[in-house]
Scaffold this motif. Sequence first.
Motif, PDB file in Angstrom:
ATOM      1  N   THR A 269      69.815 -28.064  29.583  1.00  0.00           N
ATOM      2  CA  THR A 269      68.665 -27.415  30.210  1.00  0.00           C
ATOM      3  C   THR A 269      68.598 -27.864  31.675  1.00  0.00           C
ATOM      4  N   PHE A 270      67.840 -27.124  32.473  1.00  0.00           N
ATOM      5  CA  PHE A 270      67.711 -27.447  33.897  1.00  0.00           C
ATOM      6  C   PHE A 270      66.242 -27.452  34.294  1.00  0.00           C
ATOM      7  N   ASN A 271      65.905 -28.380  35.187  1.00  0.00           N
ATOM      8  CA  ASN A 271      64.560 -28.396  35.740  1.00  0.00           C
ATOM      9  C   ASN A 271      64.344 -27.149  36.597  1.00  0.00           C
ATOM     10  N   LYS A 272      63.082 -26.768  36.749  1.00  0.00           N
ATOM     11  CA  LYS A 272      62.744 -25.572  37.506  1.00  0.00           C
ATOM     12  C   LYS A 272      61.580 -25.880  38.428  1.00  0.00           C
TER      13      LYS A 272
ATOM     14  N   GLY B 129      66.175 -24.441  42.788  1.00  0.00           N
ATOM     15  CA  GLY B 129      64.852 -24.387  42.180  1.00  0.00           C
ATOM     16  C   GLY B 129      64.856 -23.684  40.837  1.00  0.00           C
ATOM     17  N   ASN B 130      65.883 -22.862  40.606  1.00  0.00           N
ATOM     18  CA  ASN B 130      65.980 -22.130  39.340  1.00  0.00           C
ATOM     19  C   ASN B 130      67.460 -21.985  38.965  1.00  0.00           C
ATOM     20  N   THR B 131      68.061 -23.097  38.612  1.00  0.00           N
ATOM     21  CA  THR B 131      69.504 -23.135  38.336  1.00  0.00           C
ATOM     22  C   THR B 131      69.885 -22.251  37.160  1.00  0.00           C
ATOM     23  N   LYS B 132      69.069 -22.250  36.119  1.00  0.00           N
ATOM     24  CA  LYS B 132      69.408 -21.447  34.932  1.00  0.00           C
ATOM     25  C   LYS B 132      69.513 -19.964  35.280  1.00  0.00           C
ATOM     26  N   LEU B 133      68.554 -19.456  36.045  1.00  0.00           N
ATOM     27  CA  LEU B 133      68.595 -18.051  36.431  1.00  0.00           C
ATOM     28  C   LEU B 133      69.866 -17.760  37.224  1.00  0.00           C
TER      29      LEU B 133
END
Length: 386
Positions: free
Chosen positions: A7-10, A369-373
Amino acid sequence: MKKDKITFNKGIYSLNKEPNFNFQLNRIVMWNDGDLEEIKRIAHKIRNSDTWKKELIDIGNKAVNEGRIKEAIAYYRMSEFFMYDKDPDKVKYYKLAVEMFYDYYKEYFDDKTVINYQVPYENVILPVLYTKAVGKKKDTILLHGGNDSYMEELFFVMLYFAENGFDVYLFEGPGQGGVMRIQGKHFTYKWEEPVKTIIEYLDIDDITIIGASLGGMLAPRAAAYEKRIKRVIAWSIFPNFFSVVLSRMPYGEQKIVKLLMKFHVAPIINLLFNLSAKKDATVDWGIKHGMYAYNAKSPYDYAVKLSEFQIENIGHLIDQDVLVIGANKDHFINYKIFKDELECLNNIHSLTFRLFTDKEIASNHCNMGNTKLTLDTMINWIEQIK
């Protein structure tokens, strides 16, 4: 220690009034598993490179004493970010963070989830981490960072791609991580040379190459000369390093600097850059890190070398499918120079440009800021192209 799921922080946080300190503090949280509340408590104390070093080492020591090794790794690693050449602590804390990282996450290596390769290249060894696709393999990814990265920072990006069906090879090249800090191998703009060496050593083909930050220029450059690369993701708009630097200046100053460079007026260039460095911490870091990593003897020498790091003169050789990713509030790169990049890519098979914005919480450099996206966008693009 293995994670059950990657998971990644956002988020993008206002932590320091100086843009580069603010970004790097966010980076500690977003990409290095630092604790946000702990960073908030020290952020206002950071005014220059000395206070950056002190505060991060202090909270790194505190985390070690409390048995919070994951956080300590983040703080020690990033403490060396604003340490400059000739500071003995730079190598000390780099090595400490890396050793702690591989000890803390050794289960990934013990059970062969991740395999470590050592690839001979010229007079050094290029480290490569490999992880196999979970389930049916969709593609092979060759992943690397940019101007100031080290590969452990992209470790969980690599594992996320693997979770989603990709074989991934993550590497450090000349100028990066331990290849620079420990082995002393400076950057080369001829990125196709280390890339070709790695591809041949590992015997891989039909590759998607992904380069972050300066890698947004290095990866397309490699693809221009290495046709086993079939798809390119430039994870930053980066047509020309010198134009990226100039894009932060007012238009009038850009014209003056270009004129001075044209006539090789080194003393005035050195004076201008040194004066700018005294007023702007980002410029100060850029020059000092650049002279270190690019083996430049002066700001002028560094500026000359920057002009070599570009794809504008070889863009016509890139004939693969290309995805260019930008950010509308990148403090390093004025996103409007995307026009220069798209115009030089005039012979490609297909071109996709994706600009992330603040509304997507992905407007900062490398969209962290939104690595998953961002990664999901890359995955979707690869799937559609293939």
